[in-house]
Design a protein around this motif. Structure first.
Motif, PDB file in Angstrom:
ATOM      1  N   UNK A 245       0.832  -1.199   0.000  1.00  0.00           N
ATOM      2  CA  UNK A 245       0.000   0.000   0.000  1.00  0.00           C
ATOM      3  C   UNK A 245       0.867   1.248   0.000  1.00  0.00           C
ATOM      4  N   UNK A 246       1.881   1.257   0.858  1.00  0.00           N
ATOM      5  CA  UNK A 246       2.759   2.417   0.962  1.00  0.00           C
ATOM      6  C   UNK A 246       3.445   2.693  -0.368  1.00  0.00           C
ATOM      7  N   UNK A 247       3.970   1.644  -0.989  1.00  0.00           N
ATOM      8  CA  UNK A 247       4.710   1.824  -2.235  1.00  0.00           C
ATOM      9  C   UNK A 247       3.782   2.254  -3.373  1.00  0.00           C
ATOM     10  N   UNK A 248       2.529   1.809  -3.346  1.00  0.00           N
ATOM     11  CA  UNK A 248       1.601   2.210  -4.410  1.00  0.00           C
ATOM     12  C   UNK A 248       1.227   3.679  -4.295  1.00  0.00           C
ATOM     13  N   UNK A 249       1.347   4.248  -3.095  1.00  0.00           N
ATOM     14  CA  UNK A 249       1.013   5.655  -2.888  1.00  0.00           C
ATOM     15  C   UNK A 249       2.169   6.585  -3.226  1.00  0.00           C
ATOM     16  N   UNK A 250       3.391   6.030  -3.325  1.00  0.00           N
ATOM     17  CA  UNK A 250       4.588   6.860  -3.505  1.00  0.00           C
ATOM     18  C   UNK A 250       4.464   7.839  -4.673  1.00  0.00           C
ATOM     19  N   UNK A 251       4.099   7.385  -5.888  1.00  0.00           N
ATOM     20  CA  UNK A 251       4.038   8.347  -6.993  1.00  0.00           C
ATOM     21  C   UNK A 251       2.997   9.436  -6.801  1.00  0.00           C
ATOM     22  N   UNK A 252       1.880   9.105  -6.149  1.00  0.00           N
ATOM     23  CA  UNK A 252       0.860  10.124  -5.910  1.00  0.00           C
ATOM     24  C   UNK A 252       1.383  11.201  -4.972  1.00  0.00           C
ATOM     25  N   UNK A 253       2.145  10.783  -3.955  1.00  0.00           N
ATOM     26  CA  UNK A 253       2.682  11.740  -2.996  1.00  0.00           C
ATOM     27  C   UNK A 253       3.744  12.623  -3.657  1.00  0.00           C
ATOM     28  N   UNK A 254       4.575  12.027  -4.502  1.00  0.00           N
ATOM     29  CA  UNK A 254       5.558  12.829  -5.231  1.00  0.00           C
ATOM     30  C   UNK A 254       4.840  13.895  -6.053  1.00  0.00           C
ATOM     31  N   UNK A 255       3.764  13.505  -6.714  1.00  0.00           N
ATOM     32  CA  UNK A 255       3.012  14.457  -7.517  1.00  0.00           C
ATOM     33  C   UNK A 255       2.473  15.616  -6.700  1.00  0.00           C
ATOM     34  N   UNK A 256       1.980  15.334  -5.495  1.00  0.00           N
ATOM     35  CA  UNK A 256       1.460  16.401  -4.629  1.00  0.00           C
ATOM     36  C   UNK A 256       2.572  17.380  -4.267  1.00  0.00           C
ATOM     37  N   UNK A 257       3.752  16.868  -3.911  1.00  0.00           N
ATOM     38  CA  UNK A 257       4.858  17.744  -3.524  1.00  0.00           C
ATOM     39  C   UNK A 257       5.327  18.604  -4.692  1.00  0.00           C
ATOM     40  N   UNK A 258       5.362  18.019  -5.876  1.00  0.00           N
ATOM     41  CA  UNK A 258       5.766  18.801  -7.054  1.00  0.00           C
ATOM     42  C   UNK A 258       4.761  19.908  -7.318  1.00  0.00           C
ATOM     43  N   UNK A 259       3.473  19.604  -7.172  1.00  0.00           N
ATOM     44  CA  UNK A 259       2.448  20.626  -7.371  1.00  0.00           C
ATOM     45  C   UNK A 259       2.567  21.742  -6.338  1.00  0.00           C
ATOM     46  N   UNK A 260       3.083  21.428  -5.155  1.00  0.00           N
ATOM     47  CA  UNK A 260       3.240  22.439  -4.113  1.00  0.00           C
ATOM     48  C   UNK A 260       4.503  23.277  -4.305  1.00  0.00           C
TER      49      UNK A 260
ATOM     50  N   UNK B 294      15.818   2.190 -13.320  1.00  0.00           N
ATOM     51  CA  UNK B 294      16.156   2.493 -11.925  1.00  0.00           C
ATOM     52  C   UNK B 294      15.271   3.599 -11.376  1.00  0.00           C
ATOM     53  N   UNK B 295      15.079   4.672 -12.169  1.00  0.00           N
ATOM     54  CA  UNK B 295      14.255   5.790 -11.702  1.00  0.00           C
ATOM     55  C   UNK B 295      12.798   5.372 -11.562  1.00  0.00           C
ATOM     56  N   UNK B 296      12.320   4.516 -12.446  1.00  0.00           N
ATOM     57  CA  UNK B 296      10.951   4.011 -12.345  1.00  0.00           C
ATOM     58  C   UNK B 296      10.755   3.227 -11.055  1.00  0.00           C
ATOM     59  N   UNK B 297      11.703   2.371 -10.732  1.00  0.00           N
ATOM     60  CA  UNK B 297      11.593   1.574  -9.515  1.00  0.00           C
ATOM     61  C   UNK B 297      11.675   2.453  -8.267  1.00  0.00           C
ATOM     62  N   UNK B 298      12.454   3.524  -8.345  1.00  0.00           N
ATOM     63  CA  UNK B 298      12.614   4.417  -7.201  1.00  0.00           C
ATOM     64  C   UNK B 298      11.372   5.284  -6.993  1.00  0.00           C
ATOM     65  N   UNK B 299      10.952   5.995  -8.055  1.00  0.00           N
ATOM     66  CA  UNK B 299       9.869   6.966  -7.910  1.00  0.00           C
ATOM     67  C   UNK B 299       8.493   6.336  -7.942  1.00  0.00           C
ATOM     68  N   UNK B 300       8.299   5.334  -8.803  1.00  0.00           N
ATOM     69  CA  UNK B 300       6.983   4.710  -8.935  1.00  0.00           C
ATOM     70  C   UNK B 300       6.855   3.465  -8.081  1.00  0.00           C
ATOM     71  N   UNK B 301       7.964   2.745  -7.900  1.00  0.00           N
ATOM     72  CA  UNK B 301       7.924   1.535  -7.095  1.00  0.00           C
ATOM     73  C   UNK B 301       8.136   1.778  -5.625  1.00  0.00           C
ATOM     74  N   UNK B 302       8.706   2.946  -5.277  1.00  0.00           N
ATOM     75  CA  UNK B 302       8.949   3.244  -3.869  1.00  0.00           C
ATOM     76  C   UNK B 302      10.052   2.397  -3.260  1.00  0.00           C
ATOM     77  N   UNK B 303      10.941   1.831  -4.087  1.00  0.00           N
ATOM     78  CA  UNK B 303      12.023   1.005  -3.573  1.00  0.00           C
ATOM     79  C   UNK B 303      13.202   1.873  -3.152  1.00  0.00           C
TER      80      UNK B 303
END
Length: 383
Positions: free
Chosen positions: A8-23, A116-125
């Motif tokens: 659950x946490x890892x699936x939320x990672x990209x959404x949270x990144x998006x919120x911070x970028x919008x801020x 690598x970036x996909x796994x980091x930002x979207x996968x939350x690894x």
């Protein structure tokens, strides 16, 4: 934290990144802050996540971001801008995840950097997990990810992206397999599911179907001692029929859109294998027909190589060798395919020699051992 909560946490990672970028955070800073928030979640949530996990992660990540900004005295102008923390309230429902898929698969990135970036930002690894999965030192992977983040630092989430590049990156993640504590094949399935929920493009669903159909065969692909089991020798009772059925259902829905792409064609081939309860029941004529479609779409020498195998099964080893004749012998797996087709044609001496040649250039231990055993088997049978 349970495995379910971790997912659950890892699936939320990209959404949270998006919120911070919008801020107002740049992508690299937002991604770093979210990684710290994910680590905090693993440490603090225990077995009970908060009522609104996304809001919790946004709050923690934003505070971590502000802490970093405040500590950089040389950037006080930026501090004045971002220090005006938004008032408490509902977390925005806008989901920038699709934009992050495009960002992480930006054409300016190399395939290894994009995965690598996909796994980091979207996968939350974590960097350590990604490094272990790719069998490289953590420092090497950290540099790779840092360079990738710098490359896309000025790219907006609203910038249109190329979906085919995203699919190619996910395909690369899937084919990396698994090592260490992270199963990249399973991670690719999860990310493809997420992408399929964001877009109705048939090729996205075709890719997910392909992943599921291949993943369904995984329990039968190796023996407990690590030895490879080729498709025609696998115990099909070990295949995950529910996963295969899901894949076939997704494929049928994608094909009904009448916009055929290479991943749908590959999934159709995998579905024909899944439909056969015994290897003898495989409809090789249809497999060849789908390879014809696939080669027409891509012109890929690798797909033509695989087509030669299917021709050999449908029409005999000699026909397969004729299909192989105009391909470059330097292609990966050429010697192994040629060996198999020579064996099908009854040329056991040539087949044994070619299996040995293929083993000598194999890059994976399990594959090399399998090819060596094939050569030894034929030499034993001949002798």
């Amino acid at each position: 934290m349970s495995a379910l909560d971790a997912g659950l946490v890892r699936s939320l990672a990209p959404q949270v990144i998006g919120v911070l970028v919008r801020r107002g955070a740049d992508f690299a800073s937002a991604e770093d802050a979210v990684q710290e928030a994910l680590l905090a979640a693993h440490e603090q949530w225990g077995q009970e996540p908060p009522r609104d996990p996304k809001a919790w992660l946004v709050t923690v990540a934003w505070r971590r971001h502000l802490d970093v900004v405040r500590s950089e005295s040389s950037r006080r102008a930026r501090e004045e801008r971002v220090d005006r923390e938004p008032p408490p309230g509902p977390t925005p429902s806008d989901d920038d995840t699709l934009g992050l898929y495009f960002l992480c698969a930006h054409p300016s990135l190399s395939p290894s950097a994009a995965t690598a970036l996909t796994l980091r930002a979207l996968g939350g690894l974590t960097t350590r997990q990604i490094a272990e999965a790719h069998l490289v030192p953590e420092a090497t992977m950290a540099q790779r990810i840092s360079r990738a983040k710098r490359t896309v630092a000025d790219v907006s989430l609203d910038t249109p992206g190329d979906l085919s590049t995203v699919l190619r990156v996910l395909y690369l993640v899937f084919t990396e397999g698994y090592a260490g504590e992270v199963d990249l094949a399973a991670e690719a399935v999860r990310l493809a599911r997420q992408l399929a929920a964001l877009t109705d493009e048939p090729e996205v669903h075709g890719l997910l179907a392909l992943f599921l159909l291949h993943h369904a065969r995984r329990p039968a692909r190796t023996l407990p001692d690590g030895r490879l089991v080729p498709l025609d020798e696998q115990d099909r009772s070990l295949w995950d029929t529910a996963l295969a059925a899901e894949g076939i259902g997704l494929l049928q829905g994608a094909l009904a859109r009448d916009r055929l792409g290479q991943y749908q064609a590959q999934a159709a081939i995998a579905a024909l294998h899944a439909d056969a309860r015994r290897v003898e029941e495989t409809d090789w004529v249809q497999v060849v027909e789908w390879y014809d479609e696939l080669v027409a779409l891509t012109g890929s020498p690798v797909h033509r190589l695989n087509r030669a195998v299917a021709v050999g099964e449908a029409d005999g080893g000699r026909a397969g060798l004729r299909a192989l004749a105009d391909l470059d012998p330097a292609l990966p797996r050429y010697a192994a395919v040629s060996a198999h087709l020579h064996e099908r044609a009854g040329d056991l001496a040539d087949a044994a020699r070619l299996y040995a040649e293929a083993a000598a250039v194999a890059t994976r231990t399990a594959e090399r051992d399998h090819l060596t055993r094939q050569a030894a088997r034929l030499n034993r049978d001949r002798g």
